[in-house]
Design an enzyme around this catalytic site. Structure first.
Site, PDB file in Angstrom:
ATOM      1  N   LEU A   1     -32.526 -25.361 -32.965  1.00  0.00           N
ATOM      2  CA  LEU A   1     -31.200 -25.334 -32.427  1.00  0.00           C
ATOM      3  C   LEU A   1     -30.298 -25.447 -33.592  1.00  0.00           C
ATOM      4  O   LEU A   1     -30.919 -25.611 -34.748  1.00  0.00           O
ATOM      5  CB  LEU A   1     -30.991 -26.803 -31.636  1.00  0.00           C
ATOM      6  CG  LEU A   1     -31.824 -27.065 -30.477  1.00  0.00           C
ATOM      7  CD1 LEU A   1     -31.603 -28.334 -30.078  1.00  0.00           C
ATOM      8  CD2 LEU A   1     -31.486 -25.979 -29.105  1.00  0.00           C
ATOM      9  N   ASP A   2     -29.178 -24.672 -33.272  1.00  0.00           N
ATOM     10  CA  ASP A   2     -28.251 -24.861 -34.388  1.00  0.00           C
ATOM     11  C   ASP A   2     -27.774 -26.379 -34.779  1.00  0.00           C
ATOM     12  O   ASP A   2     -28.259 -27.174 -34.168  1.00  0.00           O
ATOM     13  CB  ASP A   2     -26.918 -24.258 -34.003  1.00  0.00           C
ATOM     14  CG  ASP A   2     -26.863 -22.876 -33.407  1.00  0.00           C
ATOM     15  OD1 ASP A   2     -27.527 -22.070 -34.105  1.00  0.00           O
ATOM     16  OD2 ASP A   2     -25.827 -22.242 -32.880  1.00  0.00           O
ATOM     17  N   ARG A   3     -27.619 -26.245 -36.025  1.00  0.00           N
ATOM     18  CA  ARG A   3     -27.514 -27.639 -36.646  1.00  0.00           C
ATOM     19  C   ARG A   3     -26.496 -28.689 -35.872  1.00  0.00           C
ATOM     20  O   ARG A   3     -26.812 -29.715 -35.678  1.00  0.00           O
ATOM     21  CB  ARG A   3     -26.746 -27.416 -38.136  1.00  0.00           C
ATOM     22  CG  ARG A   3     -26.869 -28.841 -38.984  1.00  0.00           C
ATOM     23  CD  ARG A   3     -26.197 -28.599 -40.374  1.00  0.00           C
ATOM     24  NE  ARG A   3     -26.471 -29.866 -41.079  1.00  0.00           N
ATOM     25  CZ  ARG A   3     -26.443 -29.954 -42.348  1.00  0.00           C
ATOM     26  NH1 ARG A   3     -26.302 -28.978 -43.070  1.00  0.00           N
ATOM     27  NH2 ARG A   3     -26.560 -30.970 -42.994  1.00  0.00           N
TER      28      ARG A   3
ATOM     29  N   ARG B   1     -22.554 -18.977 -28.285  1.00  0.00           N
ATOM     30  CA  ARG B   1     -21.293 -18.886 -29.175  1.00  0.00           C
ATOM     31  C   ARG B   1     -20.740 -17.665 -29.023  1.00  0.00           C
ATOM     32  O   ARG B   1     -19.465 -17.577 -28.829  1.00  0.00           O
ATOM     33  CB  ARG B   1     -21.634 -19.591 -30.343  1.00  0.00           C
ATOM     34  CG  ARG B   1     -22.187 -21.064 -30.270  1.00  0.00           C
ATOM     35  CD  ARG B   1     -22.735 -21.388 -31.694  1.00  0.00           C
ATOM     36  NE  ARG B   1     -21.629 -21.572 -32.668  1.00  0.00           N
ATOM     37  CZ  ARG B   1     -21.983 -21.885 -33.880  1.00  0.00           C
ATOM     38  NH1 ARG B   1     -23.390 -21.983 -34.359  1.00  0.00           N
ATOM     39  NH2 ARG B   1     -21.223 -22.155 -34.827  1.00  0.00           N
TER      40      ARG B   1
END
Length: 239
Positions: free
Chosen positions: A54-56, A154
């Site tokens: 997952l993105d930070r 996103r």
């Protein structure tokens, strides 16, 4: 993260699923800039294998394998897209479509290293979306990703004209403030500056479905974190 134990959603001898907090790297970055979730798991379990990431700044359910054979078995499901990955997101603007499909290719941004964009010769990328609640200035969404491209949701939401709230790359990067939605907002006495309700990417990996090695269907759910819950409560309150 307070402790790995408190963040475990479910585990077996083959895998462990964690409710990752926002701001924590899934795996170490090139610079080793901060401890990652994988580092914490290695400290707890000794050996751990990355299945997906997952993105930070994205919170929610993430899966790691505990052994090589389980890693291969689970990774294959992600590669073959037989897993079901759902996300919740707070986006800018009122989304009028109840549901739909975003099917546009994504590739590296030619002028911005580390960023992605919709590009004709990019990789096929498909996101299903549902509008769960539409407010005057924001919308609360559910996304199902059928492909796993970097920053997929996103980029797709930016393309749709409704970027994820607080997105510094694909949106305006501005925090979610109560004063944005409350008409007669006033700071409390002796309070000099308004504290944001949300000051990170408004995206949460809410559920994951996959098949265990014994053929059992597994469905994991990560509860919404406090910051996103607070935003929703205020949006519903203000109408």
């Amino acid at each position: 993260m307070k402790s790995i134990k408190s963040a475990i959603l479910q585990e077996t001898e083959d895998w462990v699923a964690i409710n990752k907090e926002a701001g924590l790297l899934s795996i170490p970055d090139r610079e080793q800039s901060a401890p990652s979730l994988k580092d914490l798991l290695i400290a707890a379990y000794g050996t751990i294998f990355t299945v997906h990431r997952l993105d930070r700044e994205t919170s929610g359910v993430i899966l790691f394998a505990k052994n090589e054979s389980s890693h291969q078995f689970l990774s294959k499901q992600f590669e073959e897209r037989s897993t079901v990955k759902k996300y919740n997101g707070l986006v800018l603007g009122k989304v009028y479509e109840e549901e739909g499909i975003i099917d546009v290719p994504i590739g590296p941004h030619p002028g911005k290293p580390g960023q992605m964009t919709v590009v004709r010769k990019g990789k096929p990328s498909i996101t299903l979306f549902k509008t769960l609640e539409a407010f005057p200035l924001y919308s609360w969404m559910e996304f199902t990703i059928l492909t796993g491209r970097t920053h997929q949701i996103r980029v797709h939401m930016q393309h749709m004209g409704h970027p994820i709230v607080c997105d510094p790359y694909y949106g305006d990067g501005k925090p979610f403030l109560l004063s944005n939605i409350k008409k007669k907002f006033k700071l409390g006495k002796d309070v000099l500056e308004e504290k944001p309700l949300l000051n990170r990417l408004g995206l949460h990996a809410s559920s994951l479905q996959f098949t265990d090695r014994d053929g059992k269907a597994i469905e994991l759910h990560a509860p919404l974190p406090k910051d996103l819950r607070a935003c929703l409560q205020q949006l519903e309150k203000q109408g």
